[in-house]
Design an enzyme around this catalytic site. Structure first.
Site, mmCIF file in Angstrom:
data_model
loop_
_atom_site.group_PDB
_atom_site.id
_atom_site.type_symbol
_atom_site.label_atom_id
_atom_site.label_comp_id
_atom_site.label_asym_id
_atom_site.label_seq_id
_atom_site.Cartn_x
_atom_site.Cartn_y
_atom_site.Cartn_z
ATOM 1 C CE1 TYR A 101 94.014 -20.552 -24.137
ATOM 2 C CE2 TYR A 101 93.170 -21.397 -26.216
ATOM 3 C CZ TYR A 101 93.133 -20.467 -25.191
ATOM 4 O OH TYR A 101 92.201 -19.462 -25.221
ATOM 5 C CD GLU A 189 91.414 -19.282 -21.904
ATOM 6 O OE1 GLU A 189 91.769 -18.574 -22.855
ATOM 7 O OE2 GLU A 189 91.547 -18.925 -20.719
#
Ligand code: GDP
Ligand code: MN
Length: 376
Positions: A101, A189
């Site tokens: 992530y 993101e």
């Protein structure tokens, strides 16, 4: 403003962040052409601006043309959290070895930009934050936008031990931060951020949110707006020069000035009510703005009372009073109006309203108390 994955991916490409070859498709024929170009297997993904696409069945890896056709039609018919699927992203499937992530966002509490990274990718980061907060790396920018490598290698080194991956992750992170600042994002993101079959890093998903207040300097991004996801009342308010944000309470609020509007919402909450909206008619209001504000608020069926709170400085209370009187003639107001006016031309305003049979308050506390009473 949220943008679709395929649009965010295009920004990744513009900034040199690696993504799998692919494109967006509206029809099965377009999807097939893209898949033939990139080669099977491909992943097809519903382009909707809501989370949990995967769980809703909107992401699927397909191995051949027949499956592509069938799955494309299936996903196109899905309703994901109330939204239909207009387009699908078709991209060469990544042979995922491991999911990480990586994101740049704003920490509103600290008032700082933060880089968030984790070796636990693919899943929702909020979940990891709850169950395994120690698995989340946070690096605060502390107002320093410098992109020099030396600053980011230590962050990358917390995710990867292999120096080659460290170097590659550092470069990707630098690009993501650059994109974040240049495009005025509130979120950039990559989840999942993956190691592929060749051992290289690649972005398998792309999520970008642009700060609405910065859109004036990004016409190229405004063009990406998907109107289906915009609140019609907020769009209308904006076109009428009103600052309006819809909330979930039942006290409609019309206020002059952003500070007083915030203070009014605090007051409503403090005295046991819940505001239905934030609405600032601006500093120098004209009667027309009051009329427009009332029209927009009255569309909200939850509203049980309208609180008008005016502190007249540049705003003249009699302008507001005339706006209210015009509105009463033009539209059906089916909820009580609670009006507080003080400041410039207060006496004239009160005389106008009293003559029309309306009660006015001078004290904000009394007006808010009265408004909240009507919600009981
Ligand atoms: P989201 O659920 O809306 O965040 O959609 P994602 O694009 O992140 O996809 C959800 C999950 O599907 C990912 O975490 C992956 O596990 C899987 N997935 C997505 N794209 C691919 C791909 O190209 N190859 C493989 N093997 N899995 C994928
Ligand atoms: Mn994702």
């Amino acid at each position: 403003m949220k943008i679709h994955e395929y649009q965010a991916r295009n920004l990744f490409i513009e900034y040199g962040i690696p993504v799998a070859p692919g494109n967006v498709a509206q029809t099965p024929e377009e999807a097939l052409a893209i898949a033939r170009k990139s080669g099977f297997p491909v992943v097809i993904k519903a382009q909707v601006l809501v989370g949990g696409r995967g769980k809703a069945g909107g992401v699927k890896v397909v191995n051949n043309e027949a499956d592509l056709g069938a799955e494309f039609s299936r996903i196109k018919q899905l309703n994901i959290k109330g939204y239909t699927v207009e387009r699908l992203l078709v991209a060469k499937a990544v042979d995922i070895k491991k999911e990480y992530y990586l994101a740049v966002t704003i920490d509103n509490i600290k008032g700082d930009v933060v880089v968030i990274a984790s070796a636990e990718g693919g899943v929702e980061i909020e979940e990891t934050a709850k169950t395994h907060p120690e698995k989340i790396i946070k690096f605060y920018m502390q107002g320093n936008k410098e992109l020099d490598e030396a600053r980011w290698v230590p962050v990358a080194a917390q995710l990867f031990s292999d120096p080659r991956l460290q170097k590659s992750a550092t470069a990707i992170l630098q690009k993501l931060i650059k994109l974040f600042f240049e495009k005025d994002c509130s979120l950039a993101e990559i989840n999942p951020f993956c190691i592929n079959g060749e051992g290289n890093l690649i972005a398998v998903d792309a999520k970008i949110i642009i700060d609405d207040n910065a859109l004036d300097r990004h016409p190229e991004l405004v063009a990406l707006r998907d109107m289906k996801y915009e609140d019609p009342d907020e769009l209308e308010a904006k076109s009428k020069g009103l600052s309006f944000v819809k909330l979930d309470g039942n006290v409609g609020c019309i206020v002059n000035g952003a500070g007083l509007a915030m203070g009014t919402m605090d007051g409503v909450n403090l005295l046991g009510g819940r505001p239905a909206n934030f609405l600032d008619v601006g500093g120098s209001s004209n009667p027309e703005k009051v009329l427009n504000a009332l029209k927009i608020i009255l569309r909200n069926k939850d509203v049980k009372v309208i609180l008008i709170n005016i502190f007249g400085g540049i705003t003249r209370c009699d302008d507001i009073a005339n706006g209210i009187l015009t509105a009463l003639k033009q539209i059906q107001i089916h909820v009580p109006l609670v009006i507080r006016l003080t400041g410039t031309n207060e006496t004239e305003a009160k005389a106008l309203l009293t003559a029309a049979g309306l009660t006015t308050f001078t004290s904000m506390r009394q007006a808010v108390t009265e408004a909240v009473k009507h919600t009981r």
